[in-house]
Design a protein around this motif. Structure first.
Motif, PDB file in Angstrom:
ATOM      1  N   LEU A 210      -0.121  -3.525   6.969  1.00  0.00           N
ATOM      2  CA  LEU A 210      -0.533  -2.291   6.740  1.00  0.00           C
ATOM      3  C   LEU A 210      -1.766  -2.381   5.921  1.00  0.00           C
ATOM      4  O   LEU A 210      -2.596  -1.447   6.204  1.00  0.00           O
ATOM      5  CB  LEU A 210       0.473  -1.773   5.872  1.00  0.00           C
ATOM      6  CG  LEU A 210       1.754  -1.352   6.538  1.00  0.00           C
ATOM      7  CD1 LEU A 210       3.000  -0.971   5.719  1.00  0.00           C
ATOM      8  CD2 LEU A 210       1.534  -0.144   7.447  1.00  0.00           C
TER       9      LEU A 210
ATOM     10  N   GLU B 278      -4.779  -2.990   8.178  1.00  0.00           N
ATOM     11  CA  GLU B 278      -4.835  -1.879   9.091  1.00  0.00           C
ATOM     12  C   GLU B 278      -5.699  -0.832   8.204  1.00  0.00           C
ATOM     13  O   GLU B 278      -6.753  -0.364   9.090  1.00  0.00           O
ATOM     14  CB  GLU B 278      -3.546  -1.455   9.717  1.00  0.00           C
ATOM     15  CG  GLU B 278      -3.663  -0.430  10.986  1.00  0.00           C
ATOM     16  CD  GLU B 278      -1.976  -0.169  11.411  1.00  0.00           C
ATOM     17  OE1 GLU B 278      -1.992   0.887  10.953  1.00  0.00           O
ATOM     18  OE2 GLU B 278      -1.705  -1.313  11.892  1.00  0.00           O
ATOM     19  N   ALA B 279      -5.504  -0.660   7.283  1.00  0.00           N
ATOM     20  CA  ALA B 279      -6.324   0.245   6.310  1.00  0.00           C
ATOM     21  C   ALA B 279      -7.541  -0.383   5.686  1.00  0.00           C
ATOM     22  O   ALA B 279      -8.054   0.417   4.815  1.00  0.00           O
ATOM     23  CB  ALA B 279      -5.430   0.628   5.304  1.00  0.00           C
ATOM     24  N   ASN B 280      -7.803  -1.414   6.024  1.00  0.00           N
ATOM     25  CA  ASN B 280      -9.019  -2.166   5.496  1.00  0.00           C
ATOM     26  C   ASN B 280      -8.952  -2.196   3.970  1.00  0.00           C
ATOM     27  O   ASN B 280      -9.620  -1.709   3.317  1.00  0.00           O
ATOM     28  CB  ASN B 280     -10.376  -1.512   5.876  1.00  0.00           C
ATOM     29  CG  ASN B 280     -10.643  -2.068   7.240  1.00  0.00           C
ATOM     30  OD1 ASN B 280     -10.383  -3.028   7.636  1.00  0.00           O
ATOM     31  ND2 ASN B 280     -11.396  -1.083   7.963  1.00  0.00           N
ATOM     32  N   ASP B 281      -7.610  -2.433   3.441  1.00  0.00           N
ATOM     33  CA  ASP B 281      -7.488  -2.201   1.806  1.00  0.00           C
ATOM     34  C   ASP B 281      -6.865  -3.666   1.232  1.00  0.00           C
ATOM     35  O   ASP B 281      -5.832  -3.614   0.439  1.00  0.00           O
ATOM     36  CB  ASP B 281      -6.219  -1.145   1.649  1.00  0.00           C
ATOM     37  CG  ASP B 281      -6.654  -0.445   0.246  1.00  0.00           C
ATOM     38  OD1 ASP B 281      -7.873  -0.970  -0.490  1.00  0.00           O
ATOM     39  OD2 ASP B 281      -6.015   0.238  -0.095  1.00  0.00           O
TER      40      ASP B 281
END
Length: 188
Positions: free
Chosen positions: A24, A27-30
Motif C-alpha cells: 500500500l 503504491e501511494a509512493n509513501d
C-alpha cells in the motif's frame, strides 16, 4: 509439543500484515512515511512498558486496544496506512505481532533498496568513524549497501560480533577466551 510453532505463527501473521502495508505504501509512493512510522513504533516498544503491556496483554478488550492504538497513532503522527493497520490489528486481536511486523517491514524496505542490515555488537559504543569504516568494509565484501545496527555488550570485553544474514563473525575477546579455555580442557 513443538515450541517453535507459536513463533512461526506470529512471524507468518506479521509477514502478511507487513507485505500489505508495504504494498500500500509503495503504491501511494509513501514508503518514507512507513520508515518514519517504523522508527517511532520501535522507539515506543523500547521505551514504554505500558505500550508493551497493552500490545501483549490479553486483559485488554478489542475496543480498549483499538482506542489506545488510535490515540497513540494520532499522538505519534503515524501515517494513515500504519494507523489503519494498527486499528485493524487491534480489532482482530493481532497487536502481539507488532514487534515482528516492524522487523519484517524494515527487512522488506531494506531488500527493496538493495540494503542489508548488519547487527554489530561491541564491548563499547562505536564512534561514527568506526561505524562508517565498518559499513564501508562490509559493503565492499557483501556487494550491497550495509546499514549498521549497533548494540553494546560489555561482557564481550573487546572486539566485535558482526551478524549479516546467516553469517556471523565473532572477534570478541570473550569468544577467544572461551576457545582457549576449551583447548586447555582438552589438554588437561
Amino acid at each position: 509439543m513443538d515450541v517453535s510453532e507459536p513463533a512461526s505463527i506470529s512471524t507468518g501473521i506479521a509477514k502478511r500484515y507487513a507485505t500489505a502495508v508495504y504494498d500500500l505504501a509503495k503504491e501511494a509512493n509513501d514508503v518514507k512515511a512507513i520508515e518514519t512510522d517504523i522508527a517511532a513504533l520501535q522507539d515506543a516498544m523500547a521505551e514504554s512498558g505500558d505500550f508493551n503491556a497493552m500490545i501483549h496483554s490479553p486483559i485488554y478488550t478489542r475496543d480498549q486496544q483499538g482506542a489506545a492504538v488510535t490515540a497513540l497513532a494520532k499522538k505519534m503522527k503515524l501515517s494513515g496506512v500504519m494507523s489503519n493497520t494498527l486499528a485493524l490489528m487491534a480489532q482482530k486481536r493481532r497487536l502481539f505481532v507488532l514487534p515482528q511486523l516492524v522487523q519484517t517491514l524494515r527487512d522488506l524496505i531494506a531488500e527493496d533498496k538493495g540494503e542489508v542490515t548488519a547487527e554489530v555488537t561491541s564491548a563499547k559504543a562505536l564512534t561514527k568513524t568506526q561505524s562508517d569504516k565498518l559499513a564501508k568494509t562490509l559493503t565492499a565484501s557483501m556487494g550491497k549497501t550495509v546499514t549498521i545496527h549497533a548494540t553494546v555488550d560489555e561482557s564481550l570485553i573487546g572486539g566485535l560480533v558482526v551478524k549479516v544474514g546467516s553469517k556471523m563473525i565473532d572477534t570478541s575477546i570473550r569468544s577467544k577466551l572461551n576457545s582457549l579455555q576449551n583447548v586447555m580442557k582438552e589438554v588437561g
